[in-house]
Design an enzyme around this catalytic site. Structure first.
Site, PDB file in Angstrom:
ATOM      1  CG  HIS A   7       2.437  -6.497   0.030  1.00 23.23           C
ATOM      2  ND1 HIS A   7       3.058  -7.631  -0.729  1.00 23.23           N
ATOM      3  CD2 HIS A   7       3.227  -5.412   0.329  1.00 23.23           C
ATOM      4  CE1 HIS A   7       4.085  -7.330  -0.689  1.00 23.23           C
ATOM      5  NE2 HIS A   7       4.648  -5.839  -0.149  1.00 23.23           N
TER       6      HIS A   7
ATOM      7  CG  HIS B 210       6.597  -1.182  -0.612  1.00 19.54           C
ATOM      8  ND1 HIS B 210       6.890  -1.460   0.820  1.00 19.54           N
ATOM      9  CD2 HIS B 210       6.065  -2.622  -0.867  1.00 19.54           C
ATOM     10  CE1 HIS B 210       6.692  -2.639   1.019  1.00 19.54           C
ATOM     11  NE2 HIS B 210       6.383  -3.257   0.164  1.00 19.54           N
TER      12      HIS B 210
ATOM     13  CD  GLU C 172       7.824  -6.316  -2.291  1.00 26.26           C
ATOM     14  OE1 GLU C 172       7.338  -5.481  -1.509  1.00 26.26           O
ATOM     15  OE2 GLU C 172       8.264  -7.427  -1.967  1.00 26.26           O
TER      16      GLU C 172
END
Lengths: 139, 139
Positions: free
Chosen positions: B8, B81, B130
């Site tokens: 994502h 992010h 991430e």
């Protein structure tokens, strides 16, 4: 219009060469394209393939580059835009304008050879959105 | 480690409700999850499905939220992010540390129920990364 594929995440960098090395060494990227110039847009770009989408590294072509301003504010670089695919750019632009969005300029040919256009970040909660007519299989 | 799926793009917003409306109206998003709280991480999140990945809308859970600081600098919100999947978070963390990257804290359970960890933006040209252990089919 329905939400299309995330074609790529655009990431500004002061150095494509250094960023490519980072993705290769730290994340194990192997499908790394050859960098190329888009002088009409004032940028050099390089695509890195993830299994489901791409990272577009963007370096200023020269000091007048729109990316140069971004890098003055963010010298290390950073996320610059997200690009969603649309079936027909003209239809998408007309629909966005009818809904009051601020489409930045006229569609032009983008890095994958199909028409693209940007929509002002104020319409998307501070996020710059690129729309790209879905590239064919050869792109 | 080899570069995994982009699970994502994380997007900070002062209001998940308003952002959802934007994606629905302007981009035609239809697969919009129910927002939920992650108090341990100080955020509320909501996932919007694109055909090949997701947008994670992130709203501060309270004033002490790590996202609150981001929104003070970027009141409208913006890209926060990117999250790549890895096969094994412990292996990924060990590999990154061995290569000198600054891994932020210990792996913890993330929004999709699998371990996640963040890597300092200084290691990725200003971009917060991430890493998420690949979720199973039920996530």
């Amino acid at each position: 219009m329905s939400l299309g594929r995330l074609n790529h995440v655009g990431v500004a960098t002061p150095s494509i060469a250094k960023s490519v090395e980072t993705y290769r060494v730290l994340l194990g990227a192997t499908a790394i394209g050859e960098p190329f110039d888009l002088p009409a847009q004032g940028v050099k770009v390089c695509f890195i393939d993830a299994p489901n989408t791409q990272i577009e590294l963007i370096e200023p072509y020269d000091e007048s580059s729109p990316i140069a301003g971004f890098l003055r504010k963010n010298p290390a670089g950073g996320q610059h835009h997200v690009c969603f695919e649309v079936a027909d750019i003209a239809v998408a632009v007309a629909e966005l304008k009818a809904k009051g969005a601020t489409v930045l300029g006229e569609p032009r040919i983008g890095a994958h050879g199909t028409p693209i256009v940007f929509v002002h970040p104020k319409d998307f909660g501070g996020m710059l959105v690129e729309l790209m007519e879905t590239p064919g299989e050869d792109h």
